[in-house]
Scaffold this motif. Structure first.
Motif, short mmCIF file in Angstrom:
data_model
loop_
_atom_site.label_atom_id
_atom_site.label_comp_id
_atom_site.label_asym_id
_atom_site.label_seq_id
_atom_site.Cartn_x
_atom_site.Cartn_y
_atom_site.Cartn_z
N MET A 1 2.92 -6.63 -14.84
CA MET A 1 2.82 -8.03 -14.40
C MET A 1 1.51 -8.62 -14.89
N HIS A 30 8.13 -12.96 -7.49
CA HIS A 30 8.46 -11.57 -7.15
C HIS A 30 9.00 -11.51 -5.71
N GLN A 86 4.75 -3.68 -0.32
CA GLN A 86 5.75 -2.76 0.20
C GLN A 86 5.37 -2.48 1.65
N VAL A 119 7.07 3.24 -5.26
CA VAL A 119 7.19 1.94 -5.93
C VAL A 119 5.84 1.24 -5.99
N ARG A 122 3.52 2.93 -8.50
CA ARG A 122 3.92 2.72 -9.91
C ARG A 122 3.73 1.28 -10.36
N GLU A 123 4.03 0.32 -9.46
CA GLU A 123 4.05 -1.08 -9.85
C GLU A 123 2.76 -1.84 -9.53
N HIS A 125 1.63 -2.49 -6.31
CA HIS A 125 1.82 -3.30 -5.11
C HIS A 125 0.86 -2.82 -4.01
N HIS A 165 -1.07 2.84 -10.44
CA HIS A 165 -1.37 1.58 -11.12
C HIS A 165 -2.76 1.12 -10.68
#
Length: 317
Positions: A1, A30, A86, A119, A122-123, A125, A165
C-alpha cells in the motif's frame, strides 16, 4: 500500500509543533480502516503517535475503566491515517492459533486461512487486541517474538514464514494493566505474564473532561439542551468518583456511567420525555436496573440532588 504523510495538527485537530507529521496510508477505501466518528483527541495522542512512528520492539497497552474510550482512541487515530486495523475481542477460551490461523473445510477440501495476527503482520495493519486481560497468559506469551520484530513461523502451514511488515503494530486494551482485577468488578480478568507485559508501553485512559464530554453529548444528541447535558455529566462524574473509590470510604459502587451509558441516558431521556419522570425512567433503562437495590437508590439520590425539578417530573426538552 502507498504511504502518505499527514500533518498531525490538521489530521487530529490538536495543537502540535509546526511541521510535525506522521506517515499513514493513502488508500481511503480499505475495508479494515475503522469508520470515522466525531472524536476529540486528548490524553495519550502524543504517545500513540510516537509509538506508530517507531515502536522500537514494543507493543502498546491502553488501560482504564470501562467505557473510557480506549478502543475508540486507537480506532479513530487509525481512521485519520487510513491505517487498516485487525481488531479482535479476547476471551478466556481464545488460543494463539485463533490469531495465527487454522485449516478450514472449504468446498470439500481443507485450506489454511490466516488469522488476524498473520494478516496484520504480513500487510502492515494494526493488530488491536481488546480485553487482552481476559485471555490465557500462556497463549499470549506466543506473541513475544513477533512484538519484538521476529518473523512468524507457522508449522501447521508447512513451516510458512511471515516476516513483519514495517508498518505492523500491536495495540491492546484492558480494564486492568495486566496485574489482575483487585476490585472484583471485572469478572474473568487474569493476571498476565510479567515477561509479556514487559514488552508494552502503557497508557492510562480516564474518563473525558466535562467540557469535552459535553461536546460529545451535543454531537450525539443535538436536540438535548446544554443545561440538561451539563447536569447529566455532573451526575455521571459523581457516580464515577464513587465507582473509582475516590470517596472517603473507598469504592462504594460496582456500576458506573461510562460515556456510552451517558449518551444512552440522554437519548432515552428525550425518547421518554412524555413519561411522568423521563430522566429517572431513562436512567433506570440505561444503567440502574442492573444495579442492586442499595446502589440503585444511591445513584438515584445523586441524580435527584443534581437534577432538581427535572428529576421529579420536568421535561428535558
Amino acid at each position: 500500500m502507498t504511504t502518505q504523510l499527514y500533518n498531525v495538527a490538521q489530521a487530529f485537530g490538536v495543537k502540535a509543533p509546526k511541521g510535525l507529521s506522521i506517515e499513514g496510508f493513502a488508500d481511503t477505501t480499505h475495508p479494515h480502516i475503522p469508520p470515522a466518528t466525531p472524536y476529540v483527541f486528548r490524553q495519550g495522542l502524543a504517545g500513540i503517535i510516537a509509538f506508530l512512528r517507531d515502536p522500537a520492539g514494543d507493543a502498546f497497552l491502553l488501560t482504564g475503566p470501562t467505557g473510557s474510550g480506549k478502543t475508540s482512541l486507537v480506532c479513530q487515530v487509525a481512521n485519520r491515517l487510513n491505517w487498516p486495523v485487525q481488531s479482535v475481542t479476547c476471551h478466556g477460551r481464545m488460543e494463539l492459533s485463533d490469531l495465527i490461523g487454522q485449516f478450514v473445510l472449504c468446498e470439500g477440501s481443507t485450506r489454511f486461512v490466516h488469522g488476524p495476527l498473520a494478516v496484520a503482520l504480513r500487510e502492515g495493519h494494526l493488530l488491536l487486541l481488546n480485553e487482552i486481560d481476559l485471555m490465557d497468559p500462556a497463549e499470549l506469551a506466543g506473541l513475544n517474538d513477533v512484538i519484538e520484530g521476529h518473523p512468524l513461523v507457522i508449522p501447521q502451514n508447512g513451516g510458512e514464514v511471515i516476516r513483519p511488515h514495517p508498518k505492523f503494530r500491536v495495540f491492546a486494551t484492558g480494564n486492568s494493566a495486566g496485574a489482575g482485577d483487585t476490585t472484583g468488578l471485572y469478572q474473568g480478568v487474569l493476571r498476565q505474564n510479567l515477561a509479556f507485559l514487559d514488552r508494552f508501553r502503557v497508557l492510562q485512559v480516564g474518563y473525558l473532561e466535562p467540557e469535552v464530554e459535553l461536546g460529545v453529548l451535543e454531537r450525539a444528541v443535538p436536540s438535548l439542551p446544554q443545561a440538561v447535558g451539563e447536569k447529566l455529566i455532573a451526575v455521571a462524574n459523581e457516580v464515577r468518583r464513587l465507582f473509582m473509590g475516590e470517596a472517603d470510604a473507598g469504592a462504594e459502587l460496582t456500576v458506573t456511567l461510562s460515556t456510552r451509558t451517558l449518551v444512552r441516558w440522554a437519548r432515552l431521556a428525550l425518547t421518554f420525555r412524555g413519561a411522568p419522570q423521563p430522566i429517572r425512567f431513562a436512567l433506570e433503562q440505561a444503567l440502574t436496573a442492573r444495579a442492586d437495590p442499595e446502589q440503585r437508590e444511591a445513584i438515584h439520590r445523586i441524580a435527584a440532588d443534581v437534577m432538581g425539578d427535572l428529576w421529579s417530573g420536568g421535561t428535558p426538552a
